[in-house]
Motif scaffolding. Structure first.
Motif, short mmCIF file in Angstrom:
data_model
loop_
_atom_site.label_atom_id
_atom_site.label_comp_id
_atom_site.label_asym_id
_atom_site.label_seq_id
_atom_site.Cartn_x
_atom_site.Cartn_y
_atom_site.Cartn_z
N TRP A 12 64.50 97.66 18.71
CA TRP A 12 64.06 98.44 17.83
C TRP A 12 62.54 98.20 17.37
CZ3 TRP A 12 64.67 102.86 15.65
CH2 TRP A 12 64.27 103.36 14.37
N TYR A 13 62.18 96.89 17.71
CA TYR A 13 60.83 96.28 17.69
C TYR A 13 60.15 96.97 18.72
CZ TYR A 13 57.16 92.82 17.74
OH TYR A 13 55.80 92.40 17.64
N CYS A 14 60.53 97.03 19.91
CA CYS A 14 59.81 97.70 21.16
C CYS A 14 59.78 99.17 20.91
CB CYS A 14 60.50 97.26 22.35
SG CYS A 14 60.76 95.72 22.72
N LEU A 15 60.61 99.79 20.35
CA LEU A 15 60.50 101.39 20.28
C LEU A 15 59.61 101.54 19.27
CD1 LEU A 15 64.18 102.26 19.97
CD2 LEU A 15 62.68 103.15 21.84
N LYS A 16 59.36 100.80 17.99
CA LYS A 16 58.45 101.05 17.26
C LYS A 16 57.08 100.45 17.59
CE LYS A 16 60.65 100.69 12.49
NZ LYS A 16 59.81 101.65 11.98
N LEU A 17 56.88 99.54 18.39
CA LEU A 17 55.76 99.15 19.03
C LEU A 17 55.00 100.39 19.81
CD1 LEU A 17 53.44 96.93 19.81
CD2 LEU A 17 55.01 96.24 21.63
N VAL A 18 55.87 101.00 20.66
CA VAL A 18 55.44 102.03 21.43
C VAL A 18 54.95 103.16 20.82
CG1 VAL A 18 57.56 103.20 22.22
CG2 VAL A 18 55.60 103.18 23.69
N VAL A 66 64.34 97.81 32.35
CA VAL A 66 63.18 97.86 32.59
C VAL A 66 62.69 99.37 32.43
CG1 VAL A 66 61.26 97.72 34.33
CG2 VAL A 66 63.04 95.74 34.04
N ARG A 67 63.74 100.34 32.67
CA ARG A 67 63.30 101.91 32.70
C ARG A 67 64.46 102.50 31.75
NH1 ARG A 67 60.13 104.33 37.32
NH2 ARG A 67 59.08 102.55 38.53
N GLY A 68 64.44 101.76 30.68
CA GLY A 68 65.51 102.48 29.72
C GLY A 68 64.85 103.41 28.42
N PRO A 69 65.42 103.30 27.43
CA PRO A 69 65.20 103.99 26.32
C PRO A 69 63.58 103.90 25.86
CG PRO A 69 67.22 103.08 25.67
CD PRO A 69 66.67 102.32 26.99
N VAL A 70 63.23 102.72 25.84
CA VAL A 70 61.69 102.43 25.43
C VAL A 70 60.79 103.35 26.36
CG1 VAL A 70 59.87 100.66 25.06
CG2 VAL A 70 62.35 100.12 24.53
N LEU A 71 60.90 103.06 27.90
CA LEU A 71 60.06 103.93 28.70
C LEU A 71 60.27 105.31 28.59
CD1 LEU A 71 57.96 103.84 30.88
CD2 LEU A 71 60.27 103.79 32.46
N ASP A 72 61.37 105.79 28.33
CA ASP A 72 61.63 107.25 27.96
C ASP A 72 61.05 107.65 27.00
OD1 ASP A 72 63.63 107.25 29.98
OD2 ASP A 72 65.34 107.08 28.53
N ARG A 73 60.85 106.99 25.85
CA ARG A 73 59.91 107.17 24.61
C ARG A 73 58.42 107.22 24.89
NH1 ARG A 73 58.88 110.58 20.76
NH2 ARG A 73 57.89 109.54 19.06
N ALA A 74 58.26 106.36 25.77
CA ALA A 74 56.74 106.24 26.12
C ALA A 74 56.06 107.41 26.99
CB ALA A 74 56.43 104.89 26.98
N LEU A 75 57.20 107.71 27.90
CA LEU A 75 56.87 108.77 28.68
C LEU A 75 56.76 110.07 27.99
CD1 LEU A 75 58.95 108.32 31.90
CD2 LEU A 75 56.76 107.68 31.63
N ALA A 76 57.44 110.45 26.75
CA ALA A 76 57.25 111.48 25.79
C ALA A 76 56.10 111.67 25.18
CB ALA A 76 58.47 111.57 24.89
N PHE A 114 60.99 89.91 23.85
CA PHE A 114 60.54 90.89 24.51
C PHE A 114 59.80 90.42 25.86
CE2 PHE A 114 56.94 90.43 21.48
CZ PHE A 114 55.71 90.58 22.56
N ARG A 115 59.77 91.20 26.86
CA ARG A 115 58.91 90.90 28.17
C ARG A 115 57.76 91.82 28.14
NH1 ARG A 115 60.35 91.84 34.29
NH2 ARG A 115 59.31 93.96 33.80
N THR A 116 56.66 91.19 28.29
CA THR A 116 55.41 91.91 28.68
C THR A 116 54.66 91.30 29.96
OG1 THR A 116 52.91 92.47 27.96
CG2 THR A 116 53.93 90.42 27.13
#
Length: 536
Positions: free
Chosen positions: A478-484, A68-78, A506-508
């Motif tokens: 990879w889908y979630c990373l590209k989405l953000v 829930v607070r992994g690589p996708v969120l890290d990318r989002a915060l950047a 994915f969970r939203t």
């Protein structure tokens, strides 16, 4: 080792006569041996005391995952930081965090009565008659009365409380359970622990149950599951024993699957000690029927498993024909009792973070013990005492959750209107999100019965999956990373929750404000269609 060597030295030195030459030779050999041992011990000791680095951390911490607070969120915060420092530099103007059930971060307004009571307890000088005379148009009279009740129950809101929590609030929780379940029995407030959210309660109970290295203890957990449970098992050197929810059957919980996974784990030497059930489900959004729950209760009693009932979404029920039943109520109706010799051991968890309160940051909740003896409770109390107590404002908010204004009180109509407005809006958004996702090619999403999430299954082109493999990540991540990267919308890959091999999800959440949810869905839909075109 060293003290024993010195004893041998003394014995050798005292030898005399014809054995003196032999003694001298032995003494020299012993000195050499002692110096060698000391050198090796020193070398070993030096190598063990290194500067703290990732290589020398607790390996269980390194192994634990919390998607829930992994690589996708890290990318989002950047990306969010980039937008703040350089507006207009990205193809979107905002980052929308649909990755976590954090309602107030997305604009949900707190319940007025609850916040008034909390404000008054934190500033008790406002409770004087003189101050109330000046603020009577601001604070509701029943909010003043409740605040005075809480202030009278503790020396100060800044003081430690009893390690199980304020007695007054624990009694309010007991009253709430009795009124909710309508089983006719009294709930013992001494069996209730107030905690910093439900997560802390889960940690305390699992830490008490899982015995660590050398025991091979395991816990049956649903897959997909909220990663608190997998992370806790890893940190405590326990084993997560998965049981798969049936996506083709409304994410149902099959008794046959439980029996098969338990038998498989036990045959491999795992001492399975508990079963986790999340109802309503996270991330899957299903609610259990009472018949299904009865099967689970019988299964746990028969197999001597502690039943962990995660019931934090009990107010978030969207399916009219599938109301919420607590496991405690089901167990009582089946004849199980809260006594030390009960065949069923049950721990139930609840939280102020979900439902319609969404008070995630205040951190409050509770767990209730059912069917445990006093020795177990004493050990849980000891563990809770190590942290002294949960935060006092969170305890008060828990009291407000379980004892809100009632009919006839001045705040009741306003409270009911706020509650209904939030829940009705969440239900509409749940329907809208599922409909929009089901309209996309290759996406299948069942309507959520409850909770705050949609968990769609996605089919992705092979070319896309191959690219993800080349990046060393699962296709859904990879889908979630590209989405953000392309839209600013943050969701969580299904691989972070666990899923059957060969499936991707994915969970939203559906927590963005109702006036903004269409824009979020438009971003997501455009992105998905572009992926299908680009990787066809």
């Amino acid at each position: 080792m060293l003290s024993r060597s010195r004893g041998l030295l003394r014995t050798t030195v005292n030898m005399s006569g014809r054995g003196s030459a032999r003694a001298a030779s032995s003494l020299a050999s012993l000195f050499f041996l002692t110096r060698t041992v000391i050198a090796r011990v020193a070398s070993t000791t030096t190598s063990k005391f290194e500067r703290l680095s990732q290589a020398t951390l607790n390996p269980s911490v390194l192994e634990a995952k919390y998607a829930v607070r992994g690589p996708v969120l890290d990318r989002a915060l950047a990306l969010k930081s980039q937008l703040q420092s350089n507006p207009g530099s990205l193809p979107f103007d905002s980052v929308i965090q649909c990755n976590i059930g954090n309602p107030q971060s997305l604009g949900q307004v707190p319940i007025t009565f609850h916040r008034q009571v909390l404000a008054l307890t934190l500033a008790p000088e406002l409770l004087s008659d003189e101050a109330i005379a000046k603020t009577k148009t601001v604070f509701m009279p029943d909010a003043v009365d409740r605040a005075r009740e809480y202030v009278g129950a503790v020396p100060s809101m800044g003081a430690y409380t009893h390690s199980q929590g304020i007695q007054l609030v624990r009694q309010q929780v007991a009253n709430f359970i009795e009124a909710r379940d309508q089983t006719g029995d009294k709930v013992n407030p001494d069996h209730i622990f107030l905690t910093n959210g439900a997560s802390e309660g889960v940690r305390i109970c699992m830490q008490t149950m899982i015995r660590g290295k050398g025991f091979q203890d395991g816990v049956l957990c649903p897959l997909p599951q909220y990663p608190l449970y997998s992370a806790s098992c890893t940190l405590m050197n326990g084993e997560l024993v998965p049981y798969y929810l049936d996506e083709e059957n409304e994410w149902g919980m099959g008794l046959g699957e439980l029996e098969a996974q338990l038998a498989k784990a036990r045959s491999a030497g795992t001492a399975v000690r508990g079963l986790v059930v999340i109802n309503p489900g996270n991330p899957t959004g299903q609610t259990l029927s009472e018949e299904n729950m009865m099967d689970v209760v019988r299964f746990c009693a028969k197999e001597k498993l502690v039943l962990f009932a995660d019931e934090v979404y009990q107010e978030n029920i969207w399916r009219g024909d599938r109301p919420f039943h607590s496991f405690r109520a089901v167990a009582r109706r089946m004849g199980y009792s809260d006594t030390p010799d009960s065949e069923l051991q049950l721990v139930s968890f609840h939280s102020i973070s979900k439902g319609f309160l969404g008070e995630c940051g205040i951190r409050g909740g509770y767990f209730e013990l059912f069917g445990f003896d006093e020795d177990i409770k004493a050990e849980l109390y000891k563990l809770a005492s190590i942290s002294l107590c949960s935060n006092t404002p969170g305890q008060v908010m828990t009291g407000l959750m379980v004892q809100p204004p009632t009919a006839g009180q001045p705040a009741f109509q306003g409270y009911e209107a706020e509650r209904a407005r939030i829940l009705d809006s969440l239900k509409r958004r749940a329907t809208k999100v599922a409909s929009a996702l089901n309209a996309l090619e290759g996406v299948s999403c069942r309507q959520s019965d409850g909770a705050l999430y949609a968990f769609p299954s996605i089919s992705l082109p092979q070319k896309f999956a191959d690219e993800a493999a080349a990046q060393g990540v699962p296709p859904d991540e990879w889908y979630c990373l590209k989405l953000v990267d392309n839209t600013g919308v943050v969701v969580v890959p299904g691989s972070g929750f666990g899923q059957k091999d060969g499936t991707w999800h994915f969970r939203t959440t559906f927590l963005p404000a109702e006036e903004e949810i269409d824009g979020v869905l438009e971003r997501l839909s455009t992105f998905h269609n572009n992926i299908l075109t680009e990787y066809a």
